[in-house]
Design a protein around this motif. Structure first.
Motif, PDB file in Angstrom:
ATOM      1  N   UNK A   1      13.586 -38.533  77.870  1.00 13.08           N
ATOM      2  CA  UNK A   1      12.356 -39.196  77.445  1.00 13.08           C
ATOM      3  C   UNK A   1      11.165 -38.362  77.468  1.00 13.08           C
ATOM      4  N   UNK A   2      10.339 -38.385  76.696  1.00 13.54           N
ATOM      5  CA  UNK A   2       9.099 -37.432  76.517  1.00 13.54           C
ATOM      6  C   UNK A   2       7.830 -38.483  76.043  1.00 13.54           C
ATOM      7  N   UNK A   3       7.036 -38.337  76.965  1.00  9.57           N
ATOM      8  CA  UNK A   3       5.505 -38.899  76.878  1.00  9.57           C
ATOM      9  C   UNK A   3       4.594 -38.147  76.138  1.00  9.57           C
ATOM     10  N   UNK A   4       3.870 -38.539  74.788  1.00  6.35           N
ATOM     11  CA  UNK A   4       2.876 -37.665  74.421  1.00  6.35           C
ATOM     12  C   UNK A   4       1.826 -38.232  74.773  1.00  6.35           C
ATOM     13  N   UNK A   5       1.319 -37.339  75.779  1.00 10.72           N
ATOM     14  CA  UNK A   5       0.012 -37.400  76.460  1.00 10.72           C
ATOM     15  C   UNK A   5      -0.934 -36.401  76.120  1.00 10.72           C
ATOM     16  N   UNK A   6      -0.714 -35.709  74.922  1.00  4.14           N
ATOM     17  CA  UNK A   6      -1.838 -34.812  74.539  1.00  4.14           C
ATOM     18  C   UNK A   6      -2.995 -35.470  74.409  1.00  4.14           C
ATOM     19  N   UNK A   7      -4.094 -34.755  74.906  1.00  4.98           N
ATOM     20  CA  UNK A   7      -5.530 -35.406  74.659  1.00  4.98           C
ATOM     21  C   UNK A   7      -6.017 -36.659  75.824  1.00  4.98           C
TER      22      UNK A   7
ATOM     23  N   UNK B   1      24.043 -41.424  73.621  1.00  3.69           N
ATOM     24  CA  UNK B   1      22.844 -41.619  74.116  1.00  3.69           C
ATOM     25  C   UNK B   1      21.326 -41.096  73.388  1.00  3.69           C
ATOM     26  N   UNK B   2      20.010 -41.674  73.780  1.00  6.55           N
ATOM     27  CA  UNK B   2      18.935 -41.422  72.537  1.00  6.55           C
ATOM     28  C   UNK B   2      18.112 -40.655  73.413  1.00  6.55           C
ATOM     29  N   UNK B   3      17.333 -39.762  72.752  1.00  9.84           N
ATOM     30  CA  UNK B   3      15.983 -39.059  72.930  1.00  9.84           C
ATOM     31  C   UNK B   3      14.978 -40.031  72.685  1.00  9.84           C
ATOM     32  N   UNK B   4      14.050 -40.497  73.520  1.00 14.41           N
ATOM     33  CA  UNK B   4      12.840 -41.506  73.286  1.00 14.41           C
ATOM     34  C   UNK B   4      11.636 -40.589  73.408  1.00 14.41           C
ATOM     35  N   UNK B   5      10.814 -40.832  72.403  1.00 10.45           N
ATOM     36  CA  UNK B   5       9.517 -40.046  72.370  1.00 10.45           C
ATOM     37  C   UNK B   5       8.458 -41.565  72.602  1.00 10.45           C
TER      38      UNK B   5
ATOM     39  N   UNK C   1      -1.530 -48.027  68.269  1.00 12.62           N
ATOM     40  CA  UNK C   1      -0.371 -48.525  68.252  1.00 12.62           C
ATOM     41  C   UNK C   1       0.540 -47.746  69.011  1.00 12.62           C
ATOM     42  N   UNK C   2       1.505 -48.474  69.993  1.00 17.60           N
ATOM     43  CA  UNK C   2       2.438 -47.743  70.742  1.00 17.60           C
ATOM     44  C   UNK C   2       3.797 -47.463  69.981  1.00 17.60           C
ATOM     45  N   UNK C   3       4.093 -46.197  69.981  1.00 16.26           N
ATOM     46  CA  UNK C   3       5.089 -45.545  68.880  1.00 16.26           C
ATOM     47  C   UNK C   3       6.310 -45.173  69.811  1.00 16.26           C
ATOM     48  N   UNK C   4       7.644 -45.943  69.560  1.00 17.92           N
ATOM     49  CA  UNK C   4       8.772 -45.259  69.954  1.00 17.92           C
ATOM     50  C   UNK C   4       9.340 -44.549  69.052  1.00 17.92           C
TER      51      UNK C   4
ATOM     52  N   UNK D   1      19.168 -36.457  65.389  1.00 17.94           N
ATOM     53  CA  UNK D   1      18.932 -37.381  64.147  1.00 17.94           C
ATOM     54  C   UNK D   1      18.323 -38.701  64.472  1.00 17.94           C
ATOM     55  N   UNK D   2      17.331 -38.837  63.572  1.00 13.03           N
ATOM     56  CA  UNK D   2      16.522 -39.951  63.476  1.00 13.03           C
ATOM     57  C   UNK D   2      17.340 -41.271  63.740  1.00 13.03           C
ATOM     58  N   UNK D   3      17.198 -42.005  64.920  1.00 13.21           N
ATOM     59  CA  UNK D   3      17.877 -43.372  64.970  1.00 13.21           C
ATOM     60  C   UNK D   3      17.125 -44.710  64.681  1.00 13.21           C
ATOM     61  N   UNK D   4      15.818 -44.428  65.210  1.00 10.67           N
ATOM     62  CA  UNK D   4      14.665 -45.511  65.038  1.00 10.67           C
ATOM     63  C   UNK D   4      13.501 -45.043  64.968  1.00 10.67           C
ATOM     64  N   UNK D   5      12.508 -45.744  64.620  1.00  7.50           N
ATOM     65  CA  UNK D   5      11.058 -45.426  64.838  1.00  7.50           C
ATOM     66  C   UNK D   5      10.238 -46.927  64.823  1.00  7.50           C
ATOM     67  N   UNK D   6       9.435 -47.302  65.746  1.00  2.43           N
ATOM     68  CA  UNK D   6       8.909 -48.543  65.825  1.00  2.43           C
ATOM     69  C   UNK D   6       7.519 -48.682  66.345  1.00  2.43           C
ATOM     70  N   UNK D   7       6.811 -49.340  65.769  1.00  2.00           N
ATOM     71  CA  UNK D   7       5.360 -49.147  66.281  1.00  2.00           C
ATOM     72  C   UNK D   7       4.727 -50.736  66.768  1.00  2.00           C
ATOM     73  N   UNK D   8       4.249 -50.711  67.975  1.00  2.00           N
ATOM     74  CA  UNK D   8       3.947 -51.998  68.382  1.00  2.00           C
ATOM     75  C   UNK D   8       2.415 -51.984  68.672  1.00  2.00           C
ATOM     76  N   UNK D   9       1.864 -53.088  68.440  1.00  2.00           N
ATOM     77  CA  UNK D   9       0.489 -53.470  68.463  1.00  2.00           C
ATOM     78  C   UNK D   9      -0.034 -53.448  70.010  1.00  2.00           C
ATOM     79  N   UNK D  10      -0.895 -52.522  70.458  1.00  2.00           N
ATOM     80  CA  UNK D  10      -1.272 -52.643  71.940  1.00  2.00           C
ATOM     81  C   UNK D  10      -1.727 -53.718  72.502  1.00  2.00           C
ATOM     82  N   UNK D  11      -2.507 -54.550  71.473  1.00  2.00           N
ATOM     83  CA  UNK D  11      -3.153 -55.869  71.931  1.00  2.00           C
ATOM     84  C   UNK D  11      -2.661 -56.745  72.800  1.00  2.00           C
ATOM     85  N   UNK D  12      -1.284 -57.120  72.929  1.00  2.00           N
ATOM     86  CA  UNK D  12      -0.512 -57.958  73.605  1.00  2.00           C
ATOM     87  C   UNK D  12      -0.400 -57.349  75.198  1.00  2.00           C
ATOM     88  N   UNK D  13      -0.691 -55.946  75.050  1.00  2.00           N
ATOM     89  CA  UNK D  13      -0.481 -55.312  76.453  1.00  2.00           C
ATOM     90  C   UNK D  13      -1.901 -54.945  77.336  1.00  2.00           C
TER      91      UNK D  13
END
Length: 159
Positions: free
Chosen positions: A7-13, A52-56, A63-66, A74-86
């Motif tokens: 797992x990698x967190x993109x915390x740039x910036x 197993x998966x590598x998740x960013x 938006x929260x991006x997985x 190989x790309x397995x999935x990408x999904x974007x979630x609204x941050x509002x509910x969080x």
């Protein structure tokens, strides 16, 4: 193997994390990689690449991006979630964590325990919200959701 292996967190910036936030991040990442459940459901009749998966994880355009890939990149999935509910639960979680970190320095164990119970309750609420938001995209167990929620909070720290 329906699990996260990297797992990698993109915390740039983001501003530098406090020592407490950095510790929460390290513990959540370690625990997540030690034991997790991450099952991508079949969608639109297409086969799902095996884990197993590598998740960013990142926050992009409010938006929260997985970003999910196989170990072979190989790309397995990408999904974007609204941050509002969080927003509210993340705010509450940061406030209670701040209280907890201060309490550990100066309050007796009984009061620390009370604050810690409240912190766990808010953390559970955050993981429940995450599981709801991930419904139909990925199935995670409650422990995996809790650890992912912690990492989402780390990403919110600078947001």
């Amino acid at each position: 193997m329906s699990r996260i292996s990297h797992i990698v967190l993109d915390d740039a910036g983001l501003p530098p994390a406090t020592p407490e936030i950095e510790q929460e991040r390290r513990v959540a990442m370690f625990d997540l990689l030690e034991d997790n459940s991450f099952v991508l459901p079949q969608r639109d009749g297409r086969a799902v690449p095996d884990g197993p998966y590598h998740v960013g994880l990142a926050i992009r355009e409010k938006r929260l991006v997985f970003d999910v890939n196989t170990e072979e990149a190989e790309k397995a999935a990408e999904f974007h979630l609204s941050l509002g509910p969080f927003r509210q639960v993340v705010k509450d979680y940061f406030q209670i964590c701040e209280s907890y970190f201060e309490a550990v320095k100066k309050l007796p164990p009984s009061q620390i325990e009370t604050i810690d119970m409240a912190r766990r309750g808010i953390h559970n609420e955050g993981s429940r919200v995450l599981q709801e938001r991930l419904e139909g995209k990925v199935e995670v167990d409650s422990d995996t959701a809790r650890r992912l929620f912690t990492l989402i909070c780390v990403l919110h720290f600078g947001g």
